[in-house]
Write a protein that holds these residues in place. Structure first.
Motif, PDB file in Angstrom:
ATOM      1  N   LEU A 211       0.825  -1.205   0.000  1.00 48.18           N
ATOM      2  CA  LEU A 211       0.000   0.000   0.000  1.00 48.18           C
ATOM      3  C   LEU A 211       0.862   1.257   0.000  1.00 48.18           C
ATOM      4  N   ALA A 212       2.015   1.212   0.669  1.00 50.67           N
ATOM      5  CA  ALA A 212       2.914   2.371   0.696  1.00 50.67           C
ATOM      6  C   ALA A 212       3.550   2.630  -0.664  1.00 50.67           C
ATOM      7  N   LEU A 245      -7.803 -13.668   6.175  1.00 44.59           N
ATOM      8  CA  LEU A 245      -8.075 -12.568   5.251  1.00 44.59           C
ATOM      9  C   LEU A 245      -8.850 -11.452   5.925  1.00 44.59           C
ATOM     10  N   LYS A 246      -9.847 -11.793   6.731  1.00 45.85           N
ATOM     11  CA  LYS A 246     -10.656 -10.766   7.384  1.00 45.85           C
ATOM     12  C   LYS A 246      -9.793  -9.867   8.255  1.00 45.85           C
ATOM     13  N   ASN A 247      -8.888 -10.462   8.991  1.00 48.45           N
ATOM     14  CA  ASN A 247      -7.997  -9.676   9.844  1.00 48.45           C
ATOM     15  C   ASN A 247      -7.091  -8.771   9.021  1.00 48.45           C
ATOM     16  N   ARG A 248      -6.633  -9.265   7.888  1.00 45.14           N
ATOM     17  CA  ARG A 248      -5.767  -8.454   7.026  1.00 45.14           C
ATOM     18  C   ARG A 248      -6.516  -7.242   6.482  1.00 45.14           C
ATOM     19  N   LEU A 249      -7.728  -7.467   6.034  1.00 46.49           N
ATOM     20  CA  LEU A 249      -8.511  -6.343   5.516  1.00 46.49           C
ATOM     21  C   LEU A 249      -8.778  -5.317   6.613  1.00 46.49           C
ATOM     22  N   THR A 250      -9.025  -5.810   7.830  1.00 42.73           N
ATOM     23  CA  THR A 250      -9.266  -4.899   8.948  1.00 42.73           C
ATOM     24  C   THR A 250      -8.023  -4.093   9.283  1.00 42.73           C
ATOM     25  N   MET A 251      -6.874  -4.747   9.320  1.00 40.03           N
ATOM     26  CA  MET A 251      -5.639  -4.049   9.668  1.00 40.03           C
ATOM     27  C   MET A 251      -5.246  -3.017   8.618  1.00 40.03           C
ATOM     28  N   MET A 252      -5.617  -3.246   7.358  1.00 44.33           N
ATOM     29  CA  MET A 252      -5.321  -2.254   6.318  1.00 44.33           C
ATOM     30  C   MET A 252      -6.056  -0.944   6.569  1.00 44.33           C
ATOM     31  N   GLN A 253      -7.255  -1.046   7.164  1.00 43.38           N
ATOM     32  CA  GLN A 253      -8.070   0.140   7.418  1.00 43.38           C
ATOM     33  C   GLN A 253      -7.793   0.762   8.788  1.00 43.38           C
ATOM     34  N   LYS A 254      -6.965   0.124   9.568  1.00 44.18           N
ATOM     35  CA  LYS A 254      -6.721   0.569  10.937  1.00 44.18           C
ATOM     36  C   LYS A 254      -5.790   1.780  10.968  1.00 44.18           C
ATOM     37  N   SER A 255      -6.107   2.734  11.825  1.00 41.24           N
ATOM     38  CA  SER A 255      -5.250   3.905  11.990  1.00 41.24           C
ATOM     39  C   SER A 255      -3.941   3.486  12.649  1.00 41.24           C
ATOM     40  N   ARG A 256      -2.881   4.231  12.359  1.00 39.03           N
ATOM     41  CA  ARG A 256      -1.584   3.903  12.934  1.00 39.03           C
ATOM     42  C   ARG A 256      -1.624   4.032  14.455  1.00 39.03           C
ATOM     43  N   SER A 257      -1.051   3.061  15.113  1.00 43.72           N
ATOM     44  CA  SER A 257      -1.017   3.083  16.578  1.00 43.72           C
ATOM     45  C   SER A 257      -0.071   4.172  17.067  1.00 43.72           C
ATOM     46  N   LYS A 258      -0.363   4.713  18.234  1.00 45.72           N
ATOM     47  CA  LYS A 258       0.503   5.727  18.828  1.00 45.72           C
ATOM     48  C   LYS A 258       1.843   5.102  19.192  1.00 45.72           C
ATOM     49  N   ARG A 259       2.908   5.873  18.989  1.00 40.25           N
ATOM     50  CA  ARG A 259       4.256   5.339  19.179  1.00 40.25           C
ATOM     51  C   ARG A 259       4.477   4.881  20.615  1.00 40.25           C
ATOM     52  N   GLY A 260       3.787   5.497  21.563  1.00 37.56           N
ATOM     53  CA  GLY A 260       3.958   5.102  22.953  1.00 37.56           C
ATOM     54  C   GLY A 260       3.572   3.658  23.212  1.00 37.56           C
ATOM     55  N   ARG A 261       2.675   3.108  22.393  1.00 43.37           N
ATOM     56  CA  ARG A 261       2.252   1.713  22.572  1.00 43.37           C
ATOM     57  C   ARG A 261       3.397   0.742  22.353  1.00 43.37           C
ATOM     58  N   SER A 262       4.399   1.176  21.588  1.00 43.62           N
ATOM     59  CA  SER A 262       5.522   0.279  21.316  1.00 43.62           C
ATOM     60  C   SER A 262       6.305  -0.045  22.585  1.00 43.62           C
ATOM     61  N   LEU A 263       6.197   0.815  23.602  1.00 45.06           N
ATOM     62  CA  LEU A 263       6.892   0.564  24.860  1.00 45.06           C
ATOM     63  C   LEU A 263       6.327  -0.653  25.590  1.00 45.06           C
TER      64      LEU A 263
END
Length: 427
Positions: A211-212, A245-263
């Protein structure tokens, strides 16, 4: 075999805790590259946590609270050759080994099938990879440096780019490692869930790259929907028609997670410590120790009780051979060093300690002609399986230094060594 099975059981507990923490904190985030690394680290931590815990415990001197002691003592008179293990626990290592063999065969067959498919098509080199084109319908997949497609899909650049992304990221090596882990931990449902989770993260990572690159989400999603049929090798290879497949389609539409979650990835370290501590829960630790103590070594050819000469001093162990040796086998530094090594290795089991249990366990082993020890087994039970298992473990861990063998007529001979260990609680 018992020790390997017990280790696999400990690894299963640690991996389960790590997986639960990952699913709760990171699985739904869009940090796909981070999540991939975290999953690989979960495997590594599960494999290394128990050995590292043993090393650290060995570096920290045990506290002497004046209550717990294990003493070397002399067992005089007749001692019977037997064991106190539950028959079901004795069967566990054999069942585990059978499962490993079956899973290894199943995995090998899957790889052979995939390799035959790769060999059957025409090969075309492109962009650091080899495209394998088949004349029959096949769902596109990639493994190592190979891309397998049907002749109808060979000209579809989007499919080729998808598989090239998998190759550039080296996803097939992750799956190979995960599959080896499944063989080793075949009885653990979490091992299969982790493998599936890793495959999903691979697909999310590639979907993000596609997609990128400028491909519209609609065109790409339609391609995925059209390719959801056909034979798959997703457990060992990266397949375009991944079943989630359903999860993949959902993740494509998902907003980027906040960087703080990576901690949240940092939480995996205390999770590993928690998992290691769970292996010390009395019921769990007792089961693991009893399984570790199971041995399928040689059975004595003489079923009669062995007689230990009564004239030996009461503070000495006993050495026996089919003929009276002129010189007894000796541990480096002598019997006192042997006692010290065994006593340093012993950890009084928690359950017997709480019950105030004590007793005398007699362990036998053979000092071979080359100075190694073999055939470690229980000769006399204390009446408590946990104490017997701990004595066997301690001897196996501490008495492995090269011995001076026993001698008869100037030649080294195999000698049976009898080592009694008394477990007692100080008042």
């Amino acid at each position: 075999m018992g020790a390997i099975t017990a280790y696999a059981m400990s690894v299963a507990i640690i991996l389960a805790v790590e997986y639960i923490v990952y699913k709760c904190l990171l699985a739904n985030t869009t940090f796909y590259r981070l999540n991939r690394r975290v999953l690989i680290m979960c495997y590594i931590v599960a494999l290394l946590a128990i050995p590292m815990a043993h090393i650290l415990r060995g570096l920290v001197p045990a506290a002497d609270n004046g209550k717990i002691t294990a003493e070397a003592a002399m067992w005089m008179g007749a001692v019977a050759d037997g064991t106190n293990h539950d028959p079901l626990l004795n069967a566990v290592p054999a069942v585990y080994l059978a499962g490993v063999v079956l899973m290894a065969i199943f995995t090998a067959v899957s790889y052979v099938r995939m390799w035959l498919i790769i060999r059957s098509g025409s090969h075309k080199f492109m962009e650091g990879a080899t495209m394998v084109v088949l004349d029959r319908p096949v769902s596109p997949f990639s493994w190592d440096r190979y891309i397998v497609v049907s002749s109808a899909d060979a000209a579809d650049r989007l499919i080729v780019d998808h598989e090239l992304c998998h190759i550039r990221h080296g996803h097939s090596f992750d799956l190979f490692f995960a599959r080896l882990f499944v063989i080793f931990n075949w009885f653990n449902p979490v091992a299969y869930l982790m493998c599936r989770e890793l495959s999903a993260v691979h697909e999310y990572e590639v979907d993000q790259d596609i997609l990128a690159s400028g491909v519209t989400a609609f065109d790409y999603q339609m391609l995925l929907i059209k390719k959801t049929v056909g034979s798959r090798f997703q457990s060992i290879a990266n397949s375009l028609n991944h079943s989630q497949l359903k999860n993949r389609l959902t993740m494509m539409q998902k907003s980027r997670s906040k960087r703080g979650r990576s901690l949240c990835a940092v939480a995996l370290l205390p999770a590993a410590l928690l998992a290691v501590s769970m292996t010390d829960i009395p019921a769990v630790a007792s089961t693991i120790r009893n399984v570790a103590a199971v041995s399928y070594g040689k059975v004595s050819e003489n079923p009669q009780p062995e007689q230990v000469p009564a004239e030996r001093k009461a503070d000495e162990p006993q050495a026996q051979a089919s003929v009276a040796p002129e010189k007894l086998p000796q541990y480096p530094g002598g019997e006192r060093e042997l006692f010290n090594a065994v006593m340093s290795a012993i950890r009084y089991p928690e359950a017997p300690y709480k019950e105030g249990a004590s007793g005398l366990t007699v362990i036998s082993f053979t000092v071979k002609k080359d100075g190694t020890i073999d055939d470690i087994k229980l000769m006399h039970s204390s009446g408590y399986g946990d104490l017997d298992a701990e004595a066997i473990r301690a001897v196996r861990e501490s008495a492995t230094a090269r011995w001076t063998p026993g001698y008869y007529n100037g030649e080294p001979v195999d000698c049976k060594y009898v080592l009694p260990i008394r477990f007692a609680l100080k008042k």
